[in-house]
Design a protein around this motif. Structure first.
Motif, mmCIF file in Angstrom:
data_model
loop_
_atom_site.group_PDB
_atom_site.id
_atom_site.type_symbol
_atom_site.label_atom_id
_atom_site.label_comp_id
_atom_site.label_asym_id
_atom_site.label_seq_id
_atom_site.Cartn_x
_atom_site.Cartn_y
_atom_site.Cartn_z
ATOM 1 N N ALA A 63 0.839 -1.083 -0.058
ATOM 2 C CA ALA A 63 -0.037 0.076 -0.120
ATOM 3 C C ALA A 63 0.874 1.264 0.062
ATOM 4 C CB ALA A 63 -0.925 0.115 0.992
ATOM 5 N N GLY A 64 0.946 1.813 -1.081
ATOM 6 C CA GLY A 64 1.986 2.918 -1.189
ATOM 7 C C GLY A 64 2.937 2.784 -2.286
ATOM 8 N N ASP A 65 4.317 3.556 -2.002
ATOM 9 C CA ASP A 65 5.296 3.508 -2.922
ATOM 10 C C ASP A 65 6.496 2.682 -2.516
ATOM 11 O OD1 ASP A 65 5.958 5.441 -1.288
ATOM 12 O OD2 ASP A 65 5.927 6.831 -2.779
ATOM 13 N N THR A 66 6.296 1.946 -1.483
ATOM 14 C CA THR A 66 7.392 1.128 -1.122
ATOM 15 C C THR A 66 7.660 -0.036 -2.064
ATOM 16 O OG1 THR A 66 7.165 1.776 1.297
ATOM 17 C CG2 THR A 66 8.429 -0.237 0.829
ATOM 18 N N ARG A 67 8.551 -0.396 -2.372
ATOM 19 C CA ARG A 67 8.878 -1.272 -3.669
ATOM 20 C C ARG A 67 9.407 -2.710 -3.400
ATOM 21 N NH1 ARG A 67 11.368 1.253 -9.001
ATOM 22 N NH2 ARG A 67 9.894 2.792 -8.357
ATOM 23 N N ALA A 68 9.081 -3.707 -3.852
ATOM 24 C CA ALA A 68 9.657 -5.076 -3.738
ATOM 25 C C ALA A 68 10.005 -5.418 -5.211
ATOM 26 C CB ALA A 68 8.932 -6.002 -2.941
ATOM 27 N N LEU A 69 11.316 -6.203 -5.593
ATOM 28 C CA LEU A 69 11.435 -6.833 -6.614
ATOM 29 C C LEU A 69 11.969 -8.217 -6.431
ATOM 30 C CD1 LEU A 69 14.424 -4.216 -7.797
ATOM 31 C CD2 LEU A 69 11.969 -4.007 -8.300
ATOM 32 N N LEU A 70 11.632 -9.089 -7.361
ATOM 33 C CA LEU A 70 11.832 -10.510 -7.548
ATOM 34 C C LEU A 70 12.897 -10.726 -8.550
ATOM 35 C CD1 LEU A 70 11.541 -13.568 -6.821
ATOM 36 C CD2 LEU A 70 9.910 -13.716 -8.590
ATOM 37 N N LEU A 71 14.259 -11.004 -7.824
ATOM 38 C CA LEU A 71 15.602 -11.098 -8.723
ATOM 39 C C LEU A 71 15.911 -12.464 -8.902
ATOM 40 C CD1 LEU A 71 17.369 -8.194 -6.596
ATOM 41 C CD2 LEU A 71 16.098 -7.968 -8.540
ATOM 42 N N VAL A 72 16.490 -12.766 -10.009
ATOM 43 C CA VAL A 72 16.949 -14.178 -10.309
ATOM 44 C C VAL A 72 18.238 -14.026 -11.151
ATOM 45 C CG1 VAL A 72 16.753 -16.217 -11.631
ATOM 46 C CG2 VAL A 72 14.850 -15.006 -10.563
ATOM 47 N N GLU A 101 16.155 -1.832 -12.450
ATOM 48 C CA GLU A 101 17.174 -2.628 -13.438
ATOM 49 C C GLU A 101 18.421 -2.234 -12.943
ATOM 50 O OE1 GLU A 101 13.188 -2.455 -15.265
ATOM 51 O OE2 GLU A 101 14.669 -0.857 -14.656
ATOM 52 N N THR A 102 18.621 -1.003 -12.690
ATOM 53 C CA THR A 102 19.828 -0.481 -11.966
ATOM 54 C C THR A 102 20.302 -1.263 -10.877
ATOM 55 O OG1 THR A 102 19.745 1.381 -13.297
ATOM 56 C CG2 THR A 102 21.534 1.195 -11.474
ATOM 57 N N VAL A 103 19.389 -1.182 -9.841
ATOM 58 C CA VAL A 103 19.467 -1.799 -8.711
ATOM 59 C C VAL A 103 19.647 -3.222 -8.635
ATOM 60 C CG1 VAL A 103 18.440 -2.474 -6.383
ATOM 61 C CG2 VAL A 103 18.318 0.100 -7.516
ATOM 62 N N ALA A 104 18.943 -4.131 -9.485
ATOM 63 C CA ALA A 104 18.824 -5.535 -9.587
ATOM 64 C C ALA A 104 20.369 -5.725 -10.287
ATOM 65 C CB ALA A 104 17.936 -5.977 -10.689
ATOM 66 N N HIS A 105 20.922 -5.082 -11.109
ATOM 67 C CA HIS A 105 22.297 -5.374 -11.812
ATOM 68 C C HIS A 105 23.364 -5.247 -10.672
ATOM 69 C CE1 HIS A 105 25.510 -5.589 -14.713
ATOM 70 N NE2 HIS A 105 26.114 -4.570 -14.224
ATOM 71 N N MET A 106 23.245 -4.197 -9.780
ATOM 72 C CA MET A 106 24.201 -3.759 -8.678
ATOM 73 C C MET A 106 24.081 -4.878 -7.665
ATOM 74 S SD MET A 106 23.568 0.023 -8.028
ATOM 75 C CE MET A 106 24.128 -0.102 -6.338
ATOM 76 N N VAL A 107 22.927 -5.476 -7.247
ATOM 77 C CA VAL A 107 22.829 -6.254 -6.259
ATOM 78 C C VAL A 107 23.100 -8.025 -6.909
ATOM 79 C CG1 VAL A 107 20.930 -7.516 -4.962
ATOM 80 C CG2 VAL A 107 20.735 -5.128 -5.061
ATOM 81 N N LEU A 108 22.703 -8.291 -7.984
ATOM 82 C CA LEU A 108 23.176 -9.646 -8.244
ATOM 83 C C LEU A 108 24.510 -9.660 -8.687
ATOM 84 C CD1 LEU A 108 20.054 -10.286 -10.595
ATOM 85 C CD2 LEU A 108 20.662 -11.207 -8.529
ATOM 86 N N ASN A 109 25.243 -8.579 -9.187
ATOM 87 C CA ASN A 109 26.683 -8.621 -9.301
ATOM 88 C C ASN A 109 27.271 -8.669 -8.106
ATOM 89 O OD1 ASN A 109 26.392 -8.702 -12.202
ATOM 90 N ND2 ASN A 109 27.296 -6.401 -12.301
ATOM 91 N N ALA A 110 26.692 -8.144 -6.919
ATOM 92 C CA ALA A 110 27.500 -8.075 -5.599
ATOM 93 C C ALA A 110 27.490 -9.454 -5.089
ATOM 94 C CB ALA A 110 27.103 -7.008 -4.761
ATOM 95 N N LEU A 111 26.205 -10.220 -5.388
ATOM 96 C CA LEU A 111 26.004 -11.551 -4.760
ATOM 97 C C LEU A 111 26.715 -12.437 -5.544
ATOM 98 C CD1 LEU A 111 22.118 -11.306 -4.527
ATOM 99 C CD2 LEU A 111 23.774 -11.653 -2.496
ATOM 100 N N GLU A 112 27.067 -12.237 -6.653
ATOM 101 C CA GLU A 112 27.846 -13.258 -7.375
ATOM 102 C C GLU A 112 29.282 -13.143 -7.244
ATOM 103 O OE1 GLU A 112 28.861 -14.339 -12.294
ATOM 104 O OE2 GLU A 112 27.366 -12.610 -11.778
ATOM 105 N N ARG A 113 29.767 -11.872 -6.317
ATOM 106 C CA ARG A 113 31.069 -11.739 -6.129
ATOM 107 C C ARG A 113 31.302 -12.428 -4.622
ATOM 108 N NH1 ARG A 113 30.274 -6.631 -8.119
ATOM 109 N NH2 ARG A 113 30.382 -5.651 -6.037
ATOM 110 N N GLY A 114 30.281 -12.840 -4.152
ATOM 111 C CA GLY A 114 30.542 -13.593 -2.915
ATOM 112 C C GLY A 114 30.122 -12.656 -1.868
#
Length: 411
Positions: A205-214, A317-330
């Motif tokens: 409810a509102g503009d707090t956002r969630a993403l599903l990332l793979v 998309e920018t946030v997803a790229h940052m997050v997934l790259n960081a996770l891939e780096r361990g």
């Protein structure tokens, strides 16, 4: 304007007079204060961010977290759950007011996990955000209706009912604590997941956002921000007595605000929220939009939730790229949310100089390493395949410590 302030105070006084009205307040609206700290039964736990003891907070404060029951240091506890979470105040000139974001992470007694993130607004907006972050998981576990619906697999219905109860409790407790909610409230995001379910439910409810990332795919799903210009939202607001005003700034940015028709308040930048009693009968509903995201065919999937302090200048998309790259780096989930918070602050400095919104982020795998291993075993994979990937431990899988909860019926 003094005239508006007088009108809002009149509304608040009218609400106080109706406190004994059973049509407005029922006994289910009451949640004893001590009950919010009563966790531990059936393996349940609750982690929340602590408000400052005094009604002020320095800029760029990162709030400490508390675990109920008090098992261990909250940071170590969340690390064991493989979850990352951070709740920070921004910088709004020399304003020493308390930051208005809040979050909580909980495990209910039957294995459901609940992540909440609220973003407050208005005078004392920190209070509805903090209070609803704590009452939402409590209601989902202790309200008979919610608990019954969860056991029957009616997850969306349970979430709708929980939002109703949390809104009712906010109204009741605001009177007990002398907090005026006519033009104060919060956005609300609530995530529900269960180890035995290959899907996750997200209510907003509102503009707090969630993403599903793979990994390898980026953003595969995201929630919709409830902005007043969205088709359906604007129509409802105008039909029920609100109007959407537009202000164009010198840099070309168009600001949209929700006010009562013919008035200059409350000036909301979202079309749904908890609290905000002055416009609750005029289209600003507390009822959430609920989405259900499946991830059964994905070995790895993550859910990211963040307040608009992240999304103001960063695209999904920018946030997803940052997050997934960081996770891939361990990097761990906690390291990732801290890095994303710093990046978000950088974008505020680049665009707004000394002004920065509050920033709160939650990042979690939808299956921990052990849960992923059990899922593979349940689908016929060999144990050696799991262990060869470092995903499981035979001792933890078969000694009873990580027994799967009872299967929850599908809706």
């Amino acid at each position: 304007h003094p005239k508006d302030q007088a009108y809002l105070h009149t509304l608040h006084e009218a609400l106080i007079r109706r406190r004994g009205d059973s049509e407005v307040f029922d006994e289910n609206s009451v949640i004893p204060e001590k009950a919010l700290d009563t966790w531990g039964a059936g393996g349940s736990w609750h982690v929340y961010c602590m408000l400052p003891l005094v009604p002020c907070e320095p800029g760029f404060t990162t709030r400490p977290m508390m675990v109920c029951p008090n098992l261990m240091d909250a940071d170590k506890f969340l690390a064991r759950q493989e979850v990352g979470a951070i709740n920070t105040k921004g910088q709004k000139g020399n304003n020493p007011a308390v930051g208005q974001d809040a979050c909580s992470l909980s495990r209910l007694k039957d294995g459901w996990e609940v992540f909440c993130l609220m973003d407050g607004h208005g005078y004392d907006g920190h209070w509805p955000a903090q209070h609803s972050c704590r009452t939402m998981p409590y209601v989902l576990q202790n309200n008979t209706g919610c608990w019954t619906m969860l056991k029957q697999g009616q997850v969306s219905a349970a979430l709708l009912h929980a939002f109703d109860k949390v809104q009712a409790n906010l109204v009741y407790e605001s009177l007990a604590k002398d907090v005026e909610l006519q033009v104060a409230g919060c956005t609300a995001l609530c995530i529900l997941k269960h180890e035995s379910e290959p899907r996750v439910w997200v209510a907003t409810a509102g503009d707090t956002r969630a993403l599903l990332l793979v990994p390898g795919h980026g953003v595969v799903a995201q929630t919709i921000d409830h902005k007043p210009n969205i088709e359906g939202e604007k129509e409802r607001l105008e039909q029920m007595g609100c109007e959407v005003t537009f202000i164009q700034h010198e840099d070309g940015f168009v600001e949209e605000r929700v006010n009562l028709k013919g008035q200059d308040f409350p000036g909301l930048c979202m079309s749904r929220s908890l609290g905000d009693l002055a416009v609750k009968d005029n289209g600003v509903t507390h009822s959430p939009t609920i989405v259900e995201w499946g991830f059964q065919d994905k070995d790895q999937a993550y859910i990211l939730a963040a307040s608009d302090g992240v999304w103001e200048f960063l695209k999904s998309e920018t946030v997803a790229h940052m997050v997934l790259n960081a996770l891939e780096r361990g990097m761990t989930c906690q390291e990732v949310v801290e890095s994303l918070m710093r990046k978000s602050r950088e974008t505020w400095r680049e665009n707004e100089d000394d002004y920065c919104d509050d920033i709160t982020i939650i990042l979690s795998p939808l299956r921990t390493k052990d849960e992923a291993a059990r899922a593979r075993l349940n689908h016929g994979s060999t144990c050696s395949a799991c262990c060869g990937s470092g995903l499981c431990s035979l001792s933890s899988l078969f000694n009873g410590k990580n027994k799967r909860p009872e299967k929850v019926a599908k809706s």
